[in-house]
Design a protein around this motif. Sequence first.
Motif, PDB file in Angstrom:
ATOM      1  N   ARG A   1       3.469   4.969  -0.802  1.00 51.92           N
ATOM      2  CA  ARG A   1       4.920   4.720  -1.406  1.00 51.92           C
ATOM      3  C   ARG A   1       5.723   4.268  -0.377  1.00 51.92           C
ATOM      4  NH1 ARG A   1       7.706   5.461  -5.782  1.00 51.92           N
ATOM      5  NH2 ARG A   1       5.650   6.089  -6.792  1.00 51.92           N
ATOM      6  N   THR A   2       5.603   4.963   0.913  1.00 54.77           N
ATOM      7  CA  THR A   2       6.462   4.409   2.045  1.00 54.77           C
ATOM      8  C   THR A   2       6.487   3.225   2.527  1.00 54.77           C
ATOM      9  OG1 THR A   2       6.510   6.906   2.657  1.00 54.77           O
ATOM     10  CG2 THR A   2       6.984   5.267   4.384  1.00 54.77           C
ATOM     11  N   ILE A   3       5.249   2.734   2.448  1.00 54.82           N
ATOM     12  CA  ILE A   3       4.962   1.159   2.694  1.00 54.82           C
ATOM     13  C   ILE A   3       5.112   0.382   1.542  1.00 54.82           C
ATOM     14  CG2 ILE A   3       2.729  -0.262   3.239  1.00 54.82           C
ATOM     15  CD1 ILE A   3       1.172   2.119   4.282  1.00 54.82           C
ATOM     16  N   ALA A   4       4.961   0.538   0.357  1.00 54.85           N
ATOM     17  CA  ALA A   4       5.434  -0.169  -0.890  1.00 54.85           C
ATOM     18  C   ALA A   4       7.231  -0.112  -0.787  1.00 54.85           C
ATOM     19  CB  ALA A   4       5.007   0.493  -2.106  1.00 54.85           C
ATOM     20  N   GLU A   5       7.813   0.976  -0.386  1.00 46.47           N
ATOM     21  CA  GLU A   5       9.229   0.703  -0.525  1.00 46.47           C
ATOM     22  C   GLU A   5       9.875  -0.024   0.665  1.00 46.47           C
ATOM     23  OE1 GLU A   5      10.155   4.732  -0.685  1.00 46.47           O
ATOM     24  OE2 GLU A   5      10.043   4.923  -2.680  1.00 46.47           O
ATOM     25  N   GLU A   6       8.999  -0.109   1.917  1.00 54.30           N
ATOM     26  CA  GLU A   6       9.338  -0.893   2.995  1.00 54.30           C
ATOM     27  C   GLU A   6       9.027  -2.289   2.500  1.00 54.30           C
ATOM     28  OE1 GLU A   6      10.313  -2.572   6.663  1.00 54.30           O
ATOM     29  OE2 GLU A   6      10.808  -0.565   5.790  1.00 54.30           O
ATOM     30  N   ALA A   7       8.177  -2.682   1.930  1.00 56.18           N
ATOM     31  CA  ALA A   7       7.657  -4.052   1.539  1.00 56.18           C
ATOM     32  C   ALA A   7       9.132  -4.365   0.562  1.00 56.18           C
ATOM     33  CB  ALA A   7       6.376  -4.166   0.731  1.00 56.18           C
ATOM     34  N   VAL A   8       9.355  -3.635  -0.456  1.00 56.83           N
ATOM     35  CA  VAL A   8      10.420  -3.798  -1.293  1.00 56.83           C
ATOM     36  C   VAL A   8      11.837  -4.388  -0.516  1.00 56.83           C
ATOM     37  CG1 VAL A   8      12.113  -3.305  -3.065  1.00 56.83           C
ATOM     38  CG2 VAL A   8       9.794  -2.770  -3.302  1.00 56.83           C
ATOM     39  N   LYS A   9      12.061  -3.595   0.303  1.00 52.86           N
ATOM     40  CA  LYS A   9      13.292  -3.767   1.274  1.00 52.86           C
ATOM     41  C   LYS A   9      13.077  -4.970   2.012  1.00 52.86           C
ATOM     42  CE  LYS A   9      14.434   0.931   1.445  1.00 52.86           C
ATOM     43  NZ  LYS A   9      14.198   2.153   2.464  1.00 52.86           N
ATOM     44  N   ARG A  10      12.015  -5.234   2.659  1.00 47.88           N
ATOM     45  CA  ARG A  10      11.850  -6.184   3.778  1.00 47.88           C
ATOM     46  C   ARG A  10      11.748  -7.657   3.082  1.00 47.88           C
ATOM     47  NH1 ARG A  10       7.317  -5.538   8.366  1.00 47.88           N
ATOM     48  NH2 ARG A  10       8.594  -6.210   9.957  1.00 47.88           N
ATOM     49  N   PHE A  11      11.164  -7.661   1.933  1.00 47.72           N
ATOM     50  CA  PHE A  11      10.781  -9.108   1.456  1.00 47.72           C
ATOM     51  C   PHE A  11      11.613  -9.196   0.066  1.00 47.72           C
ATOM     52  CE2 PHE A  11       7.069  -7.589   3.757  1.00 47.72           C
ATOM     53  CZ  PHE A  11       7.114  -8.599   4.694  1.00 47.72           C
ATOM     54  N   ALA A  12      12.744  -8.420  -0.223  1.00 45.95           N
ATOM     55  CA  ALA A  12      13.639  -8.343  -1.449  1.00 45.95           C
ATOM     56  C   ALA A  12      12.464  -8.467  -2.848  1.00 45.95           C
ATOM     57  CB  ALA A  12      14.502  -9.573  -1.329  1.00 45.95           C
ATOM     58  N   LEU A  13      11.366  -7.780  -2.819  1.00 44.22           N
ATOM     59  CA  LEU A  13      10.797  -7.892  -4.027  1.00 44.22           C
ATOM     60  C   LEU A  13      11.362  -7.140  -5.105  1.00 44.22           C
ATOM     61  CD1 LEU A  13       7.284  -6.182  -2.480  1.00 44.22           C
ATOM     62  CD2 LEU A  13       8.126  -8.913  -2.793  1.00 44.22           C
ATOM     63  N   THR A  14      11.125  -7.745  -6.349  1.00 38.57           N
ATOM     64  CA  THR A  14      11.492  -7.147  -7.597  1.00 38.57           C
ATOM     65  C   THR A  14      10.798  -5.874  -8.290  1.00 38.57           C
ATOM     66  OG1 THR A  14      10.365  -8.755  -9.032  1.00 38.57           O
ATOM     67  CG2 THR A  14      12.839  -9.372  -8.403  1.00 38.57           C
ATOM     68  N   GLY A  15       9.657  -5.855  -7.573  1.00 42.68           N
ATOM     69  CA  GLY A  15       8.707  -4.877  -7.879  1.00 42.68           C
ATOM     70  C   GLY A  15       7.350  -5.026  -7.185  1.00 42.68           C
ATOM     71  N   ILE A  16       6.680  -3.744  -6.921  1.00 40.77           N
ATOM     72  CA  ILE A  16       5.346  -3.842  -6.374  1.00 40.77           C
ATOM     73  C   ILE A  16       4.617  -2.442  -6.991  1.00 40.77           C
ATOM     74  CG2 ILE A  16       5.949  -2.369  -4.451  1.00 40.77           C
ATOM     75  CD1 ILE A  16       4.355  -4.202  -2.589  1.00 40.77           C
ATOM     76  N   THR A  17       3.321  -2.760  -7.214  1.00 37.51           N
ATOM     77  CA  THR A  17       2.392  -1.929  -7.776  1.00 37.51           C
ATOM     78  C   THR A  17       1.112  -1.758  -6.654  1.00 37.51           C
ATOM     79  OG1 THR A  17       2.740  -2.131  -9.941  1.00 37.51           O
ATOM     80  CG2 THR A  17       0.514  -1.257  -9.586  1.00 37.51           C
ATOM     81  N   ALA A  18       0.845  -0.394  -6.549  1.00 33.96           N
ATOM     82  CA  ALA A  18      -0.471  -0.524  -5.654  1.00 33.96           C
ATOM     83  C   ALA A  18      -1.102   0.720  -6.200  1.00 33.96           C
ATOM     84  CB  ALA A  18       0.170   0.194  -4.392  1.00 33.96           C
TER      85      ALA A  18
ATOM     86  N   ALA B   1      -3.324   4.131   5.149  1.00 36.80           N
ATOM     87  CA  ALA B   1      -3.478   4.991   4.394  1.00 36.80           C
ATOM     88  C   ALA B   1      -4.567   5.872   4.481  1.00 36.80           C
ATOM     89  CB  ALA B   1      -3.609   4.013   2.778  1.00 36.80           C
ATOM     90  N   PRO B   2      -4.623   7.037   4.293  1.00 37.51           N
ATOM     91  CA  PRO B   2      -5.501   8.304   4.585  1.00 37.51           C
ATOM     92  C   PRO B   2      -6.663   8.117   3.703  1.00 37.51           C
ATOM     93  CG  PRO B   2      -3.552   9.425   3.752  1.00 37.51           C
ATOM     94  CD  PRO B   2      -3.206   7.776   3.949  1.00 37.51           C
ATOM     95  N   PHE B   3      -7.606   7.135   3.689  1.00 39.18           N
ATOM     96  CA  PHE B   3      -8.765   7.100   2.959  1.00 39.18           C
ATOM     97  C   PHE B   3      -9.985   6.971   3.737  1.00 39.18           C
ATOM     98  CE2 PHE B   3      -5.865   5.471  -0.045  1.00 39.18           C
ATOM     99  CZ  PHE B   3      -6.099   5.726  -1.311  1.00 39.18           C
ATOM    100  N   TRP B   4     -11.199   7.514   3.363  1.00 38.84           N
ATOM    101  CA  TRP B   4     -12.264   7.522   4.080  1.00 38.84           C
ATOM    102  C   TRP B   4     -13.377   7.121   3.419  1.00 38.84           C
ATOM    103  CZ3 TRP B   4      -8.503  11.506   3.772  1.00 38.84           C
ATOM    104  CH2 TRP B   4      -8.117  11.629   5.204  1.00 38.84           C
ATOM    105  N   LYS B   5     -14.115   6.198   3.638  1.00 39.13           N
ATOM    106  CA  LYS B   5     -15.235   5.429   3.044  1.00 39.13           C
ATOM    107  C   LYS B   5     -16.611   5.715   3.268  1.00 39.13           C
ATOM    108  CE  LYS B   5     -12.243   1.604   2.644  1.00 39.13           C
ATOM    109  NZ  LYS B   5     -11.998   0.253   2.798  1.00 39.13           N
ATOM    110  N   LYS B   6     -17.610   6.264   2.466  1.00 37.23           N
ATOM    111  CA  LYS B   6     -19.055   6.496   2.828  1.00 37.23           C
ATOM    112  C   LYS B   6     -20.044   5.573   2.017  1.00 37.23           C
ATOM    113  CE  LYS B   6     -22.106  10.034   4.292  1.00 37.23           C
ATOM    114  NZ  LYS B   6     -21.887  10.889   5.408  1.00 37.23           N
TER     115      LYS B   6
END
Length: 160
Positions: free
Chosen positions: A69-86, A127-132
Amino acid sequence: MTASAPEPVVNVRIQTQDFDISSEIDALTRDRADIGAVVSFTGLCRDESGRLSALELEHYPGMAERAIRTIAEEAVKRFALTGITAIHRHGAIPPGGNIVLVVATAPHRQAAFDGASFLMDYLKTDAPFWKKEHLKAGGTGEWVSAKDADDKAKARWRRT
């Protein structure tokens, strides 16, 4: 009297179930006449030359959602997005299965492209993900390590 633009939409979900790309795009664009571009990225599980039966993704609940969410909100501000989904899945995902979806909307295409790329570059590294790996031959493989290429991709977004 002019109408003000709607607030940008930020959708972040971590889930086991698959997602429907068309439905997610529709949710961001429905009843919005201020959107001129939609960029989506879908990350899939590779079969790694036929070795994998599944890729297991684990996350730190609560922390992972906040980080994205922190990264998504930064993307909205930085690039003047109307929306973002992750949307990021966790659990065992078979080869060919969807892992991650990023959809960015904006008045203009470059902002949507940049917003989606920015979010994906940070998802891969922060993002705190681990892959096995789960192997077709039985047993498990290694935990998948971070790649230098992901760090280099993220570095392009640093402000100087």
